[in-house]
Design a protein around this motif. Structure first.
Motif, PDB file in Angstrom:
ATOM      1  N   LYS A  70       0.840  -1.204   0.000  1.00  0.00           N
ATOM      2  CA  LYS A  70       0.000   0.000   0.000  1.00  0.00           C
ATOM      3  C   LYS A  70       0.876   1.255   0.000  1.00  0.00           C
ATOM      4  N   GLY A  71       1.958   1.211   0.802  1.00  0.00           N
ATOM      5  CA  GLY A  71       2.877   2.340   0.823  1.00  0.00           C
ATOM      6  C   GLY A  71       3.523   2.553  -0.541  1.00  0.00           C
ATOM      7  N   GLN A  72       3.941   1.441  -1.164  1.00  0.00           N
ATOM      8  CA  GLN A  72       4.523   1.529  -2.505  1.00  0.00           C
ATOM      9  C   GLN A  72       3.513   2.082  -3.504  1.00  0.00           C
ATOM     10  N   LEU A  73       2.281   1.605  -3.398  1.00  0.00           N
ATOM     11  CA  LEU A  73       1.245   2.057  -4.329  1.00  0.00           C
ATOM     12  C   LEU A  73       0.942   3.534  -4.137  1.00  0.00           C
ATOM     13  N   ASP A  74       0.886   3.977  -2.883  1.00  0.00           N
ATOM     14  CA  ASP A  74       0.640   5.399  -2.610  1.00  0.00           C
ATOM     15  C   ASP A  74       1.751   6.257  -3.221  1.00  0.00           C
ATOM     16  N   GLN A  75       3.013   5.812  -3.045  1.00  0.00           N
ATOM     17  CA  GLN A  75       4.140   6.558  -3.598  1.00  0.00           C
ATOM     18  C   GLN A  75       4.091   6.564  -5.119  1.00  0.00           C
ATOM     19  N   ALA A  78       1.482   8.883  -6.277  1.00  0.00           N
ATOM     20  CA  ALA A  78       1.957  10.267  -6.143  1.00  0.00           C
ATOM     21  C   ALA A  78       2.914  10.605  -7.288  1.00  0.00           C
ATOM     22  N   ASP A  79       3.825   9.649  -7.588  1.00  0.00           N
ATOM     23  CA  ASP A  79       4.752   9.861  -8.711  1.00  0.00           C
ATOM     24  C   ASP A  79       3.985  10.003 -10.022  1.00  0.00           C
ATOM     25  N   LEU A  80       2.981   9.161 -10.177  1.00  0.00           N
ATOM     26  CA  LEU A  80       2.198   9.196 -11.415  1.00  0.00           C
ATOM     27  C   LEU A  80       1.455  10.527 -11.548  1.00  0.00           C
ATOM     28  N   THR A  81       0.941  11.003 -10.431  1.00  0.00           N
ATOM     29  CA  THR A  81       0.251  12.308 -10.445  1.00  0.00           C
ATOM     30  C   THR A  81       1.216  13.421 -10.831  1.00  0.00           C
ATOM     31  N   GLU A  82       2.422  13.366 -10.239  1.00  0.00           N
ATOM     32  CA  GLU A  82       3.426  14.390 -10.538  1.00  0.00           C
ATOM     33  C   GLU A  82       3.837  14.331 -12.015  1.00  0.00           C
ATOM     34  N   ILE A  83       4.050  13.104 -12.517  1.00  0.00           N
ATOM     35  CA  ILE A  83       4.426  12.932 -13.929  1.00  0.00           C
ATOM     36  C   ILE A  83       3.305  13.422 -14.846  1.00  0.00           C
ATOM     37  N   ILE A 209       3.674  -0.179 -13.446  1.00  0.00           N
ATOM     38  CA  ILE A 209       4.045  -0.603 -12.082  1.00  0.00           C
ATOM     39  C   ILE A 209       2.865  -0.450 -11.138  1.00  0.00           C
ATOM     40  N   VAL A 210       2.111   0.632 -11.303  1.00  0.00           N
ATOM     41  CA  VAL A 210       0.907   0.843 -10.471  1.00  0.00           C
ATOM     42  C   VAL A 210      -0.077  -0.297 -10.680  1.00  0.00           C
ATOM     43  N   SER A 211      -0.273  -0.658 -11.952  1.00  0.00           N
ATOM     44  CA  SER A 211      -1.198  -1.754 -12.261  1.00  0.00           C
ATOM     45  C   SER A 211      -0.730  -3.057 -11.637  1.00  0.00           C
ATOM     46  N   SER A 212       0.578  -3.338 -11.769  1.00  0.00           N
ATOM     47  CA  SER A 212       1.140  -4.566 -11.189  1.00  0.00           C
ATOM     48  C   SER A 212       1.027  -4.559  -9.676  1.00  0.00           C
ATOM     49  N   LEU A 217      -1.542  -6.076  -4.585  1.00  0.00           N
ATOM     50  CA  LEU A 217      -2.285  -5.647  -3.390  1.00  0.00           C
ATOM     51  C   LEU A 217      -3.656  -6.325  -3.334  1.00  0.00           C
ATOM     52  N   ALA A 218      -4.299  -6.444  -4.498  1.00  0.00           N
ATOM     53  CA  ALA A 218      -5.598  -7.135  -4.549  1.00  0.00           C
ATOM     54  C   ALA A 218      -5.444  -8.594  -4.142  1.00  0.00           C
ATOM     55  N   ASN A 219      -4.346  -9.223  -4.584  1.00  0.00           N
ATOM     56  CA  ASN A 219      -4.091 -10.615  -4.192  1.00  0.00           C
ATOM     57  C   ASN A 219      -3.890 -10.729  -2.688  1.00  0.00           C
ATOM     58  N   LYS A 220      -3.149  -9.782  -2.122  1.00  0.00           N
ATOM     59  CA  LYS A 220      -2.929  -9.786  -0.668  1.00  0.00           C
ATOM     60  C   LYS A 220      -4.246  -9.593   0.068  1.00  0.00           C
ATOM     61  N   ASN A 221      -5.068  -8.673  -0.450  1.00  0.00           N
ATOM     62  CA  ASN A 221      -6.382  -8.453   0.174  1.00  0.00           C
ATOM     63  C   ASN A 221      -7.212  -9.732   0.133  1.00  0.00           C
ATOM     64  N   GLY A 222      -7.146 -10.431  -1.010  1.00  0.00           N
ATOM     65  CA  GLY A 222      -7.874 -11.699  -1.124  1.00  0.00           C
ATOM     66  C   GLY A 222      -7.350 -12.733  -0.149  1.00  0.00           C
ATOM     67  N   ALA A 223      -6.019 -12.816  -0.038  1.00  0.00           N
ATOM     68  CA  ALA A 223      -5.412 -13.778   0.885  1.00  0.00           C
ATOM     69  C   ALA A 223      -5.782 -13.443   2.330  1.00  0.00           C
ATOM     70  N   ILE A 224      -5.796 -12.147   2.646  1.00  0.00           N
ATOM     71  CA  ILE A 224      -6.166 -11.729   4.008  1.00  0.00           C
ATOM     72  C   ILE A 224      -7.631 -12.051   4.284  1.00  0.00           C
ATOM     73  N   SER A 225      -8.486 -11.814   3.294  1.00  0.00           N
ATOM     74  CA  SER A 225      -9.910 -12.136   3.453  1.00  0.00           C
ATOM     75  C   SER A 225     -10.086 -13.637   3.690  1.00  0.00           C
ATOM     76  N   ALA A 226      -9.337 -14.438   2.923  1.00  0.00           N
ATOM     77  CA  ALA A 226      -9.413 -15.895   3.100  1.00  0.00           C
ATOM     78  C   ALA A 226      -8.916 -16.292   4.493  1.00  0.00           C
ATOM     79  N   ALA A 227      -7.816 -15.649   4.922  1.00  0.00           N
ATOM     80  CA  ALA A 227      -7.281 -15.942   6.259  1.00  0.00           C
ATOM     81  C   ALA A 227      -8.267 -15.521   7.346  1.00  0.00           C
ATOM     82  N   GLU A 228      -8.931 -14.389   7.129  1.00  0.00           N
ATOM     83  CA  GLU A 228      -9.925 -13.933   8.106  1.00  0.00           C
ATOM     84  C   GLU A 228     -11.099 -14.912   8.192  1.00  0.00           C
ATOM     85  N   LEU A 229     -11.535 -15.421   7.025  1.00  0.00           N
ATOM     86  CA  LEU A 229     -12.612 -16.421   7.018  1.00  0.00           C
ATOM     87  C   LEU A 229     -12.161 -17.695   7.730  1.00  0.00           C
TER      88      LEU A 229
END
Length: 387
Positions: A70-75, A78-83, A209-212, A217-229
């Protein structure tokens, strides 16, 4: 007659062999006692807790990875916005340059037109001067009335020539300046186009890179959701196991309380008990189910527990009432007792039943038995502890 006796003797021999084989190789499945159930339930609960903790640790690790992503994505965003802003600024400058270049080109054309007009004007004037038949420059000079008039006419011609040359030179200079400005603007435009291409390439790279990263991040969210279940499932399972443990411990406490209460209540003598015709078969089959592979003494002890309950005022006073009392002997609930009654018990179990019904009790007034476990203090015979 002899043939009939022979057939009868063979049948009896076959029955005897079956009886002996049944006594030698009993089929047994011990009933689980309350303490055993508690022990197994506690072990299962520990395993479930370990699994739940493992899932919780896994979820925590995934959470850490998600925060990093998430930190990487935020950065990156931000870089993409600046560019993107930089690219937008460059495109704005390019638009301005286009306008300036168009203006410069128009000025060049106007300057060239002015230059041509001035040049044409000079040519026409010169042509006019030299083609006039009435008055030529020489005639103009010759007709001067005085030397001062002559000088004035010469000065006029000189001034006119200087003016024409000055205006023509000015037109040329203006055109050259505008052409220089146009060339400079085109160079700046080329530089801006290079910057635009670089910004667009950087934008495309960061977008990829943002897309990747978003996908990761979506995969991690899915894994966390599965772990929470999974964690929730283990939590629900633990709650169910805890409830089961509470119920089992309550049952064990009730059994122990019943034993203490029974010890303080009246006990009938064996001679006071009344047996039904089918009681021996019923008790023998129960002994077969509960202790078929135990030592003979242990089989008699199981029968004695049933008889002791008949003797105690805390339990029913009939064989059927004791054996079929709710939740007391698991072979009843599982159907194994009914299945054994359909086929019958072996002679060894019948003998143990008769001995118990006649008052033989290797375990005194014990009312319970179960597989030997450390939690229960009592008299151990074979694989059972009696208490």
């Amino acid at each position: 007659m002899k043939k009939t006796l022979l057939i009868v003797s063979r049948i009896l021999a076959f029955v005897l062999v079956l009886s002996l084989m049944s006594g030698l190789f009993p089929v047994n499945v011990f009933s689980e006692t309350t303490s055993e159930k508690i022990k197994k339930a506690e072990e299962l609960k520990k395993q479930t807790e370990a699994q739940k903790n493992a899932v919780a640790d896994k979820k925590e690790a995934l959470e850490g990875e998600r925060q990093i992503l998430k930190g990487q994505l935020d950065q990156l965003n931000a870089d993409l916005t600046e560019i993107s802003e930089n690219l937008e600024e460059i495109e704005g400058k390019i638009d301005v340059k286009f306008t300036e270049i168009d203006g410069a080109k128009q000025e060049v054309e106007e300057a060239k037109a002015e230059e041509r007009a001035q040049y044409d004007f000079m040519k026409k004037r010169i042509k006019h001067i030299y083609e006039r038949r009435d008055v030529s420059i020489i005639e103009s000079f010759m007709t001067a009335t005085s030397y001062a008039d002559f000088l004035n006419k010469a000065e006029y011609v000189n001034k006119t020539e200087e003016y024409d040359q000055k205006m023509f030179a000015k037109c040329i200079e203006l055109r050259e300046n505008i052409e220089e400005k146009e060339a400079k603007l085109e160079n700046e435009m080329a530089e801006l186009n290079v910057l635009k291409e670089q910004a667009a390439a950087e934008q495309s790279k960061v977008s990829s890179i943002v897309s990747s990263t978003s996908g990761a991040l979506a995969n991690k969210n899915g894994a966390i959701s599965a772990a929470e279940l999974e964690e929730a499932a283990y939590k629900a399972e633990l709650e169910a196991q805890e409830a089961n443990l509470v119920a089992l411990k309550k049952q064990l406490a009730e059994e122990q309380a019943m034993s203490r209460r029974a010890a303080q209540m009246a006990w009938r003598d064996v001679s006071e008990l009344v047996y039904e015709e089918t009681d021996e078969e019923l008790l023998a089959c129960l002994i077969y189910c509960e202790a078929g592979n135990q030592p003979y003494e242990g089989q008699v002890a199981v029968g004695a527990v049933v008889v002791n309950r008949m003797r105690s005022a805390a339990y029913p006073n009939s064989m059927v009432g004791v054996i079929y009392q709710n939740k007391q002997f698991s072979p009843v609930a599982s159907g194994r007792l009914a299945a054994r009654l359909a086929t019958g018990a072996n002679e060894r179990c019948h003998q143990a039943a008769r001995d118990a019904m006649n008052g033989s009790t290797p375990v005194g007034n014990c009312l319970y038995f179960r597989t030997v476990i450390p939690e229960i203090n009592g008299q151990i015979i074979g694989g059972h502890v009696f208490y």
